[in-house]
Design a protein around this motif. Structure first.
Motif, short mmCIF file in Angstrom:
data_model
loop_
_atom_site.label_atom_id
_atom_site.label_comp_id
_atom_site.label_asym_id
_atom_site.label_seq_id
_atom_site.Cartn_x
_atom_site.Cartn_y
_atom_site.Cartn_z
N ASN A 159 0.79 -1.23 0.00
CA ASN A 159 0.00 0.00 0.00
C ASN A 159 0.82 1.28 0.00
OD1 ASN A 159 -2.93 -1.01 0.36
ND2 ASN A 159 -1.76 -2.21 1.84
N LEU A 160 2.12 1.14 -0.24
CA LEU A 160 3.01 2.29 -0.34
C LEU A 160 3.75 2.23 -1.67
CD1 LEU A 160 4.68 2.28 3.20
CD2 LEU A 160 3.07 3.98 2.35
N GLN A 161 4.24 3.36 -2.12
CA GLN A 161 5.17 3.31 -3.24
C GLN A 161 6.37 2.48 -2.81
OE1 GLN A 161 6.40 7.07 -4.89
NE2 GLN A 161 4.61 7.11 -6.23
N SER A 162 6.89 1.69 -3.74
CA SER A 162 7.97 0.76 -3.40
C SER A 162 9.19 1.51 -2.87
CB SER A 162 8.34 -0.09 -4.61
OG SER A 162 8.71 0.72 -5.70
N GLN A 163 9.43 2.73 -3.37
CA GLN A 163 10.56 3.52 -2.87
C GLN A 163 10.39 3.81 -1.37
OE1 GLN A 163 10.79 7.06 -5.34
NE2 GLN A 163 9.94 5.89 -7.03
#
Length: 311
Positions: free
Chosen positions: A239-243
């Motif tokens: 649920n987050l940007q992978s970065q």
């Protein structure tokens, strides 16, 4: 239902803090080869996840849907990542291994704009620099890395550590893609299950007389690290940007240092303290950037924030 702003960020942080307790559990396990420890850690974590889904009537989430091969690959990636990480530990040392493992955010930041169509923000770059510097100070051996010899088997260890970091980046990005078709629990369950099956041969290399005294510690280790920690990090990564997820994961070595200090009495140097501050600063930066992201439902994990990118 209990709504928590920035819930996905908190999930990664809590999961990696639980991962950071690995040193405490290993200190309580005696006379077992590392391969057996890995298997039983996976096994008891898998049982915990299955039991939770069973008592909450959510076993239908485990039904394979689309991207079955990618789901299978997740388990392969996890197993191979563990193999090369421990090979790096064996051929070099723990400090070098964890530093190379946590080069993952670099690979994620380089690959995610092409693989996931994610934009690289200035905050992410700044947090990456702070975090990598912090990890370096946290795990820097006495005398510095320059005092170590990088040739022969040690060179094999370094290459293994770099490859483990690349695989960790792949695992994080693959979770984002799998979230389109599977719940976080299903991703965590099948990744763990496949890894457990691949590690099954090592379950029988330890006699029961050696296993029995360590059984309770292994059960708790599996539940805390894989069962709870693994699910929480999967929720966060999905649920987050992978970065952002990969940068927040750098809290793990900091947590490990804290637990070693408090429970094992390991001395904390000024450099280590400075490194912890840098990593925490990086976590704050990525946690408070992009504050428009929606909240996450900590009770209904399967109903948590959906990925908005269409790959």
């Amino acid at each position: 239902m209990f709504q928590v702003k920035k819930g996905a960020h908190l999930a990664v942080l809590l999961g990696c803090i639980l991962y950071g307790m690995t040193g405490l559990f290993l200190a309580g396990i005696h006379s077992l080869p590392i391969t057996s420890i890995i298997f039983y850690r996976l096994f008891f974590g898998l049982i915990f996840i299955f039991t939770f889904l069973l008592v909450t009537n959510r076993l239908e989430e485990l039904k394979p849907g689309k991207r079955k091969f990618r789901l299978f690959l997740q388990g392969i990636f996890i197993t191979v990542n563990m193999f090369f990480y421990f090979l790096c530990v064996k051929e070099t040392c723990f400090s070098i291994a964890i530093l190379l493992e946590y080069t993952a955010p670099i690979y994620v930041m380089l690959a995610s704009p092409f693989v996931l169509k994610e934009k690289v923000g200035k905050e992410s770059v700044a947090a990456l620099v702070l975090a990598i510097a912090g990890v370096y100070f946290v795990i820097r051996p006495e005398g510095g890395f320059g005092a170590l010899e990088f040739s022969g088997s040690r060179l094999i260890g370094i290459v293994s550590g770099l490859f483990a970091g690349m695989l960790l980046a792949v695992i994080i990005m693959n979770v984002r893609i799998l979230k389109r078709d599977y719940s976080e629990f299903a991703i965590a369950f099948w990744g763990t299950a496949i890894s457990c099956i691949l590690m099954l041969p090592f379950a029988f290399e330890t006699s029961f007389s050696l296993l029995a005294p360590n059984l309770l510690t292994l059960i708790v280790f599996g539940i805390v690290s894989v069962g709870i920690g693994g699910v929480l990090t999967t929720i966060g990564f999905a649920n987050l940007q992978s970065q952002t997820g990969s940068l927040l994961a750098l809290i793990e070595p900091v947590a490990g240092v804290f637990f070693d200090l408090v429970f094992l009495g390991v001395a904390l140097s000024a450099g280590t303290l400075a490194g912890c501050v840098l990593v925490l600063a990086a976590a704050v930066i990525v946690s408070y950037s992009g504050s428009s992201k929606p909240a996450m439902n900590f009770i209904g994990f399967a109903d948590s924030t959906e990925i908005v990118e269409k790959y």
